[in-house]
Design a protein around this motif. Sequence first.
Motif, PDB file in Angstrom:
ATOM      1  N   GLU A   1       0.827  -1.208   0.000  1.00 29.72           N
ATOM      2  CA  GLU A   1       0.000   0.000   0.000  1.00 29.72           C
ATOM      3  C   GLU A   1       0.861   1.258   0.000  1.00 29.72           C
ATOM      4  O   GLU A   1       0.514   2.261  -0.608  1.00 29.72           O
ATOM      5  CB  GLU A   1      -0.970  -0.013   1.189  1.00 29.72           C
ATOM      6  CG  GLU A   1      -2.066  -1.061   1.024  1.00 29.72           C
ATOM      7  CD  GLU A   1      -3.215  -0.881   2.000  1.00 29.72           C
ATOM      8  OE1 GLU A   1      -3.348   0.204   2.588  1.00 29.72           O
ATOM      9  OE2 GLU A   1      -3.991  -1.840   2.167  1.00 29.72           O
ATOM     10  N   LEU A  24      -3.062  -1.329  -3.700  1.00 27.51           N
ATOM     11  CA  LEU A  24      -3.897  -2.027  -2.734  1.00 27.51           C
ATOM     12  C   LEU A  24      -3.940  -3.498  -3.137  1.00 27.51           C
ATOM     13  O   LEU A  24      -4.130  -3.802  -4.303  1.00 27.51           O
ATOM     14  CB  LEU A  24      -5.298  -1.418  -2.808  1.00 27.51           C
ATOM     15  CG  LEU A  24      -6.366  -1.956  -1.887  1.00 27.51           C
ATOM     16  CD1 LEU A  24      -6.043  -1.590  -0.458  1.00 27.51           C
ATOM     17  CD2 LEU A  24      -7.705  -1.351  -2.284  1.00 27.51           C
ATOM     18  N   ILE A  63      -5.710  -6.529   6.524  1.00 23.27           N
ATOM     19  CA  ILE A  63      -5.899  -5.315   5.720  1.00 23.27           C
ATOM     20  C   ILE A  63      -6.482  -4.203   6.589  1.00 23.27           C
ATOM     21  O   ILE A  63      -6.045  -3.046   6.535  1.00 23.27           O
ATOM     22  CB  ILE A  63      -6.812  -5.606   4.515  1.00 23.27           C
ATOM     23  CG1 ILE A  63      -6.128  -6.603   3.581  1.00 23.27           C
ATOM     24  CG2 ILE A  63      -7.147  -4.321   3.770  1.00 23.27           C
ATOM     25  CD1 ILE A  63      -7.030  -7.146   2.498  1.00 23.27           C
ATOM     26  N   ALA A  64      -7.449  -4.569   7.419  1.00 23.85           N
ATOM     27  CA  ALA A  64      -8.040  -3.580   8.325  1.00 23.85           C
ATOM     28  C   ALA A  64      -6.984  -3.032   9.285  1.00 23.85           C
ATOM     29  O   ALA A  64      -6.986  -1.850   9.648  1.00 23.85           O
ATOM     30  CB  ALA A  64      -9.180  -4.212   9.117  1.00 23.85           C
ATOM     31  N   VAL A 124      -5.079  -0.057   8.071  1.00 18.36           N
ATOM     32  CA  VAL A 124      -5.832   1.194   8.258  1.00 18.36           C
ATOM     33  C   VAL A 124      -5.735   1.608   9.726  1.00 18.36           C
ATOM     34  O   VAL A 124      -5.460   2.771  10.043  1.00 18.36           O
ATOM     35  CB  VAL A 124      -7.316   1.006   7.873  1.00 18.36           C
ATOM     36  CG1 VAL A 124      -8.075   2.311   8.028  1.00 18.36           C
ATOM     37  CG2 VAL A 124      -7.435   0.466   6.466  1.00 18.36           C
ATOM     38  N   TRP A 169      -0.884   3.131   8.477  1.00 15.59           N
ATOM     39  CA  TRP A 169       0.233   2.836   7.566  1.00 15.59           C
ATOM     40  C   TRP A 169       1.592   2.949   8.248  1.00 15.59           C
ATOM     41  O   TRP A 169       2.593   3.244   7.628  1.00 15.59           O
ATOM     42  CB  TRP A 169       0.152   3.724   6.313  1.00 15.59           C
ATOM     43  CG  TRP A 169      -0.997   3.321   5.456  1.00 15.59           C
ATOM     44  CD1 TRP A 169      -0.924   2.460   4.395  1.00 15.59           C
ATOM     45  CD2 TRP A 169      -2.377   3.697   5.569  1.00 15.59           C
ATOM     46  NE1 TRP A 169      -2.186   2.276   3.853  1.00 15.59           N
ATOM     47  CE2 TRP A 169      -3.091   3.024   4.546  1.00 15.59           C
ATOM     48  CE3 TRP A 169      -3.098   4.519   6.423  1.00 15.59           C
ATOM     49  CZ2 TRP A 169      -4.457   3.150   4.367  1.00 15.59           C
ATOM     50  CZ3 TRP A 169      -4.454   4.658   6.247  1.00 15.59           C
ATOM     51  CH2 TRP A 169      -5.129   3.978   5.228  1.00 15.59           C
ATOM     52  N   LEU A 218     -12.278  -0.011  13.420  1.00 11.07           N
ATOM     53  CA  LEU A 218     -12.258   0.717  12.152  1.00 11.07           C
ATOM     54  C   LEU A 218     -13.204   1.908  12.201  1.00 11.07           C
ATOM     55  O   LEU A 218     -12.905   2.987  11.682  1.00 11.07           O
ATOM     56  CB  LEU A 218     -12.673  -0.199  11.007  1.00 11.07           C
ATOM     57  CG  LEU A 218     -11.584  -1.085  10.425  1.00 11.07           C
ATOM     58  CD1 LEU A 218     -12.166  -1.932   9.320  1.00 11.07           C
ATOM     59  CD2 LEU A 218     -10.443  -0.236   9.898  1.00 11.07           C
ATOM     60  N   THR A 253     -11.913   5.621  11.642  1.00 12.99           N
ATOM     61  CA  THR A 253     -12.424   6.418  10.524  1.00 12.99           C
ATOM     62  C   THR A 253     -13.081   7.684  11.034  1.00 12.99           C
ATOM     63  O   THR A 253     -12.894   8.760  10.469  1.00 12.99           O
ATOM     64  CB  THR A 253     -13.469   5.624   9.705  1.00 12.99           C
ATOM     65  OG1 THR A 253     -13.168   4.254   9.791  1.00 12.99           O
ATOM     66  CG2 THR A 253     -13.475   6.068   8.285  1.00 12.99           C
ATOM     67  N   ALA A 254     -13.857   7.533  12.100  1.00 12.91           N
ATOM     68  CA  ALA A 254     -14.573   8.704  12.611  1.00 12.91           C
ATOM     69  C   ALA A 254     -13.590   9.743  13.149  1.00 12.91           C
ATOM     70  O   ALA A 254     -13.778  10.948  12.959  1.00 12.91           O
ATOM     71  CB  ALA A 254     -15.536   8.278  13.717  1.00 12.91           C
ATOM     72  N   GLN A 298     -10.234  10.165   9.764  1.00 12.96           N
ATOM     73  CA  GLN A 298     -10.451  10.253   8.332  1.00 12.96           C
ATOM     74  C   GLN A 298      -9.241   9.805   7.522  1.00 12.96           C
ATOM     75  O   GLN A 298      -8.658  10.563   6.733  1.00 12.96           O
ATOM     76  CB  GLN A 298     -10.860  11.674   7.940  1.00 12.96           C
ATOM     77  CG  GLN A 298     -12.317  11.972   8.198  1.00 12.96           C
ATOM     78  CD  GLN A 298     -13.239  11.033   7.429  1.00 12.96           C
ATOM     79  OE1 GLN A 298     -12.933  10.641   6.314  1.00 12.96           O
ATOM     80  NE2 GLN A 298     -14.330  10.625   8.020  1.00 12.96           N
ATOM     81  N   ALA A 299      -8.812   8.560   7.735  1.00 15.61           N
ATOM     82  CA  ALA A 299      -7.767   7.942   6.912  1.00 15.61           C
ATOM     83  C   ALA A 299      -6.452   8.702   6.953  1.00 15.61           C
ATOM     84  O   ALA A 299      -5.763   8.828   5.944  1.00 15.61           O
ATOM     85  CB  ALA A 299      -8.256   7.766   5.476  1.00 15.61           C
ATOM     86  N   MET A 336      -2.883   7.783   4.945  1.00 15.91           N
ATOM     87  CA  MET A 336      -3.100   7.001   3.737  1.00 15.91           C
ATOM     88  C   MET A 336      -2.226   7.538   2.602  1.00 15.91           C
ATOM     89  O   MET A 336      -2.216   8.736   2.359  1.00 15.91           O
ATOM     90  CB  MET A 336      -4.564   7.051   3.321  1.00 15.91           C
ATOM     91  CG  MET A 336      -4.856   6.161   2.143  1.00 15.91           C
ATOM     92  SD  MET A 336      -6.614   5.968   1.841  1.00 15.91           S
ATOM     93  CE  MET A 336      -6.921   7.373   0.811  1.00 15.91           C
ATOM     94  N   LEU A 389      -2.697   5.841  -3.376  1.00 14.77           N
ATOM     95  CA  LEU A 389      -3.145   4.466  -3.167  1.00 14.77           C
ATOM     96  C   LEU A 389      -4.311   4.135  -4.090  1.00 14.77           C
ATOM     97  O   LEU A 389      -5.299   4.853  -4.144  1.00 14.77           O
ATOM     98  CB  LEU A 389      -3.566   4.257  -1.710  1.00 14.77           C
ATOM     99  CG  LEU A 389      -4.018   2.848  -1.348  1.00 14.77           C
ATOM    100  CD1 LEU A 389      -2.918   1.844  -1.633  1.00 14.77           C
ATOM    101  CD2 LEU A 389      -4.440   2.764   0.092  1.00 14.77           C
ATOM    102  N   GLY A 390      -4.147   3.036  -4.807  1.00 15.69           N
ATOM    103  CA  GLY A 390      -5.223   2.593  -5.692  1.00 15.69           C
ATOM    104  C   GLY A 390      -5.175   3.207  -7.078  1.00 15.69           C
ATOM    105  O   GLY A 390      -5.977   2.868  -7.934  1.00 15.69           O
TER     106      GLY A 390
END
Lengths: 307, 368
Positions: free
Chosen positions: A31, A36, A229-230, A233, A237, A283, A287-288, A291-292, A295, A299-300
Amino acid sequence: MTADQLVALLAAAVTAGTPLVLAGVGELLAERSGVLNLGVEGVMLVGAVVGFAAVVATAAPWLGVVAAVGAGALLGVGHAFLTVTLGAEQVTTGLALALFGTGLSAFVGKPFIGIPNPAPFRALAVPGLADVPVLGPIFFRQDALVYLSYMLPLVVWWWLVRTRPGLHLRACGENPEAADAMGVDVAAVRYGAVVAGAALAGLAGGYLSLAYTPAWTENMTGGLGWIAIALVVFATWHPGRLLAGAYLFGAVDVLGFRAQLLGVQASSIVLRMLPYLFTLTVLLVITALRQAAGMPGALGRPYFREE
Amino acid sequence: MVTTARALDVAPAVGRGVAWAEALLIRLGAALAALAAGAVVMRAAGYDPWMAYREMAAGALGSWYAVEQTLVKAIPLALSGLGVSLAFTMGLWNIGAEGQLAVGALAAGWLALGAPGLPAWAMVPGMVALGAAGGAAWAAIPGVLRAAVGMNEILSTLMLNYVGLLWVDYLVFGHWADPTAFSFPYSRRFPDSAQLPPLMGAVHLGAVLALAAAVGLWLLLRHTAWGYEIRLIGTSPRAARYRGAPVARNVVAVMALSGALAGLAGVAEVGGVVHRLQQGISQGYGYAAIIIAWLARLHPWAVVLVAVLIAALLNGGFVIQTTGVPAAIASMLQALLLTFVLASEYVVRRHRRRRAVAAARAGLRAGP
């Protein structure tokens, strides 16, 4: 819970967290290079079955490790070809890889069901360290692959942050155009990261069938690949946080299996839901809150020079 | 992790005007390549691929009984495939059909076992409604999490798959366990009134549900304002926001509808085939649904068609076990099929883009 029970539980958490460390660090590498790989679950299963088959054939545990790593790397080449060379959509190809690995491992593994591992990895006490109170039994009466997993996040962290190739890899994940302008071969770096990452996922699977269980059963990963994978996050990273997270998840997993021994009145099946519900909750909170954060920017996103 | 809504990038894969014939040819070529790759794996594992493929074809389509079995398997595949493709159309990665199917089956089972005295005219519609509601509720959880805090739905739907399947285990080993099948992972048998009526041999009412769902989805997506909005959010979330489409509300609604279809697949399985709840009720249908949605390029009619083909593959894989080849060959072939079709599409697309760029450059050099 007595102190001894707690120590035993934490030692088991380290063992249970080990496949997550291995697969999670691998996914983190891929990643951070911008690719990904959602195929971890499938790659782990293939690593588990191929490693197991090799040990059944040779009775040499380290040959099993080599086979698991090699099988993972080979699948990594496939994923890199699709995502880097062809620029295919990474989510879909990753899912395809997860499903392929699940099917392939079940197909190849049929004859190995019910066979015991002739040469499993066994716990080795580290001289000196194993007798340190509390820490010794938790960390230093494990098998060789666990010791390997202690070093992995450290080495990867150092390599990513302190070396030039590590900088290049991060650049490919953050801003491939800039990396390209710096003279980095983005495609080569991404190939390397994806293949290394998948090789580690293969090793993580191998850990299950060579040391943890040790046997082969269909779908023996039971979602660990997705949890890995989770975890990336969750760790935003960062390899160090990933290590801590893996043991936390390991502890939850172990609690699910041992809660009844500790006198908790709950169905074992309900307790087995714990790791998944825990992942979901963690997660959600991450996230809340952030916000990533962390990252990789690209990515992707496929990168082609001519565009 | 990718957190932005993203459309499945399928539409431009093959040029619009020319080509469905071309697209069909590419897919056929990719399918043949997948079969060839499968043959290589089989050979490597010590099986005779030619024999295996022949036996699979015979097992899937060689007799009326085989065809019926294939069609029965196609029902849950089509329903969950339709559900998944609806979510994908809006760029929502619902990977949770497996768990939604399980919860749908569970909700239907709750009625069948809880009110066994209900007459069929109330029981069957009740199971259908509850199953759809169960699947919808299970899928709405990741939908709400996605809409409210932007949580990645790939991971949340996956985690809920495991939880949903374990919930079924909990009931079939616990409160709903069949006392006569001691320690077997079965629930008590459903009453006869809870059986979906047969239409033709083994094929049951679920086939009507699947076809109706395909028609309904096609009408929704192609002929209603809401369907247009869904497709717009899928292809261009930014444009949709400019037009004032309520993205968050649609995320929840589409996830719920998608889960409802997977829930119906669960009803079809318990009501039409196994007549009880059991461990492993889904047999991987929810994951196969992802492959089906992709191969069908999210088109409802094509989903039904591809579901039948994949059902034939699964059924062939099941039958072939008697010759010693593991049934997992079918799931491996499915994944190979998806991989090769994906690869072929991107090869074609890049080739076209290069050609277009070259043509544009040539045009620039030639001047006006």
